[in-house]
Motif scaffolding. Structure first.
Motif, PDB file in Angstrom:
ATOM      1  N   UNK A  33       0.751  -1.076  -0.026  1.00 19.16           N
ATOM      2  CA  UNK A  33      -0.130   0.095   0.051  1.00 19.16           C
ATOM      3  C   UNK A  33       1.086   1.037   0.084  1.00 19.16           C
ATOM      4  N   UNK A  34       0.963   1.794  -1.097  1.00 15.33           N
ATOM      5  CA  UNK A  34       1.889   2.965  -1.369  1.00 15.33           C
ATOM      6  C   UNK A  34       1.497   4.457  -0.759  1.00 15.33           C
ATOM      7  N   UNK A  35       0.209   4.483  -0.226  1.00 14.40           N
ATOM      8  CA  UNK A  35      -0.230   5.940   0.308  1.00 14.40           C
ATOM      9  C   UNK A  35       0.377   6.623   1.079  1.00 14.40           C
ATOM     10  N   UNK A  36       0.677   8.047   0.689  1.00  9.74           N
ATOM     11  CA  UNK A  36       1.147   8.786   1.630  1.00  9.74           C
ATOM     12  C   UNK A  36       0.734   9.123   3.008  1.00  9.74           C
ATOM     13  N   UNK A  37       1.325   9.452   3.957  1.00 11.29           N
ATOM     14  CA  UNK A  37       0.906   9.502   5.364  1.00 11.29           C
ATOM     15  C   UNK A  37      -0.313  10.540   5.617  1.00 11.29           C
ATOM     16  N   UNK A  38      -0.464  11.600   4.570  1.00 14.22           N
ATOM     17  CA  UNK A  38      -1.392  12.696   4.830  1.00 14.22           C
ATOM     18  C   UNK A  38      -2.813  12.009   4.343  1.00 14.22           C
ATOM     19  N   UNK A  39      -2.720  11.066   3.768  1.00 17.12           N
ATOM     20  CA  UNK A  39      -3.980  10.408   3.441  1.00 17.12           C
ATOM     21  C   UNK A  39      -4.640   9.877   4.723  1.00 17.12           C
ATOM     22  N   UNK A  40      -3.828   9.480   5.804  1.00 15.09           N
ATOM     23  CA  UNK A  40      -4.450   9.168   6.994  1.00 15.09           C
ATOM     24  C   UNK A  40      -4.571  10.151   7.888  1.00 15.09           C
ATOM     25  N   UNK A  41      -3.878  11.229   7.843  1.00 16.30           N
ATOM     26  CA  UNK A  41      -3.916  12.430   8.951  1.00 16.30           C
ATOM     27  C   UNK A  41      -4.290  13.836   8.561  1.00 16.30           C
ATOM     28  N   UNK A  42      -5.178  13.873   7.201  1.00 14.55           N
ATOM     29  CA  UNK A  42      -5.203  15.045   6.498  1.00 14.55           C
ATOM     30  C   UNK A  42      -6.045  16.060   7.496  1.00 14.55           C
TER      31      UNK A  42
END
Length: 456
Positions: free
Chosen positions: A425-434
């Motif tokens: 899963x290559x999503x950036x961290x800001x997907x999870x803490x936006x």
């Protein structure tokens, strides 16, 4: 013209839960434009459900200008990809290695270093490659990233090559920009001054993984000697103390790789940087440790995506409170996923091998051969620029539904095509803490945010 709410907006939770129902507010970010606002909850619900008739003319004009609402028949994914492709046509990008060697044997590194520097025939072919590209008249910029191994392990080659590439760019009236990714061990103040002021390297990424005891146990020399923290920090302090250091341009960026072994100790390191009064002289950015090719360091030491996102928010807050500027609290519009998707950007190792991504160099990656573009020692007619990583945008639409439908696509572009192809899963961290990032941005940059308080 009829309009609809854009697919590419994201919002915080309600930021004032104690307020009355009519006064509750959220923060909204358009990932297409980067515009962010404060808006009442009722207005937010009208926006996301496209009840646009409830907004006055001036508010609608703002929504349209900031891409929070878009024409009803617009295919947004295709529009964003077309914007991306149009914004990357004038730059020739190259990651160039001057050495395959490095003093360090970092615990999470996946490269297989060798005591070899770039040979003369490869250097000459690089100059010829750049010259032929600029002869086309297509490019206005040449952007070089000096990488390795460790690029300062062959400073003489780096000097020669920088001067020659600058000369070629001047001949064709093309702007030259460059950065360096370095461990900082050999970056003495005198060398920095030469690189910055003479060789036009304007951005330096240096990794320090927290306080001395943690950095030294992760980023040690191959001979097993510790103590690299003191040397690197001394270099940075000396550079920043120089009267010729370009204060406020902040060319020194400190990258901190984080996992479960050092995460809780990073605030102390930030405090140390503050004690040394580096606030207006450096940039700080955080990254999670990832598995690198066959090195599975993350499997036993790494955070999950969700865990890291929370750790990162805490560190961003601590860093901002300490008075530092961070890389970016809110993700900005990004016109590519990475260099791998750009056909005029290549990564070169010292042997002349041409790749779409710098992660292939000296790794024997399982996906290397199918993604190898060619070798500079052979004619460019032999190159295959249609490798899988170059087809990323069509892959997004047909095979990566989670990316195709994600509201963060304009700010990440799919983030890391190689990681997706490796099965991660290559999503950036800001997907999870936006949501938390929006609140941080509001708290520290209130004056920059438009407040739509007149709705309802």
């Amino acid at each position: 013209m009829k309009y609809k709410c854009s697919n590419y907006i994201t919002a915080s939770d309600i930021i004032n839960e104690d307020a009355g129902q009519e006064d509750k507010k959220r923060l909204i970010l358009s990932t297409r434009s980067g515009k962010n606002i404060v808006i009442k909850e009722a207005a937010y619900q009208d926006l996301v459900h496209s009840r646009l008739e409830n907004f006055d003319e001036s508010t609608m004009a703002y929504f349209i200008a900031s891409s929070m609402v878009v024409p009803e028949n617009e295919k947004e994914f295709q529009f964003v990809i077309q914007e991306n492709e149009a914004n990357n046509i004038n730059t020739l990008g190259m990651v160039i290695h001057t050495s395959a060697n490095c003093q360090l044997g970092c615990s999470y590194c996946g490269q297989q270093h060798s005591k070899k520097n770039i040979p003369q025939d490869v250097k000459q072919r690089i100059f010829t490659y750049i010259t032929n590209k600029l002869k086309t008249g297509k490019f206005k910029f040449v952007f070089v990233t000096w990488h390795g191994g460790e690029p300062l392990m062959s400073l003489s080659d780096l000097r020669l090559m920088s001067k020659e590439i600058i000369k070629i760019c001047q001949e064709f009236n093309v702007a030259y920009l460059s950065k360096m990714i370095t461990n900082g061990l050999s970056l003495k103040p005198s060398i920095f001054n030469e690189l910055f002021h003479e060789l036009k390297i304007i951005d330096f990424q240096i990794t320090i993984d927290g306080p001395k005891e943690f950095h030294d146990n992760r980023r040690f020399t191959k001979e097993g000697q510790l103590g690299t923290f003191d040397i690197i920090l001394k270099n940075i302090l000396g550079i920043c103390a120089s009267p010729t250091y370009p204060v406020y341009e902040r060319p020194i960026g400190i990258r901190i790789n984080i996992d479960k072994t050092n995460g809780s100790y990073i605030p102390g390191f930030i405090d140390l940087l503050a004690e040394n009064k580096l606030h207006d002289k450096i940039q700080i950015n955080f990254r999670p440790v990832e598995n690198y090719v066959n090195n599975k360091f993350k499997d036993s030491n790494g955070f999950s995506k969700e865990e890291y996102a929370q750790v990162e928010i805490d560190l961003l807050l601590h860093t901002l409170k300490a008075g530092f500027s961070v890389d970016s609290v809110l993700p900005e519009r990004k016109y590519d996923a990475c260099m791998a998707v750009l056909k005029d950007h290549i990564a070169l190792d010292i042997f002349g091998n041409v790749f779409p991504c710098y992660n292939f160099a000296y790794t024997k990656h399982l996906l290397e051969q199918e993604n190898k573009i060619g070798n500079l020692l052979f004619d460019e007619e032999t190159f295959n620029n249609d490798v899988p990583l170059r087809k990323w945008y069509s892959t997004l639409e047909t095979e990566r539904e989670e990316c195709f439908r994600c509201n963060m696509l304009p700010v990440c572009g799919g983030y890391c095509p190689l990681k997706w192809m490796e099965g991660e899963i290559a999503c950036p961290s800001y997907r999870y803490n936006i949501s938390e990032r929006l609140v941080l941005n509001y708290l520290f940059n209130k004056t920059d945010i438009k407040e739509l308080l007149n709705q309802h």
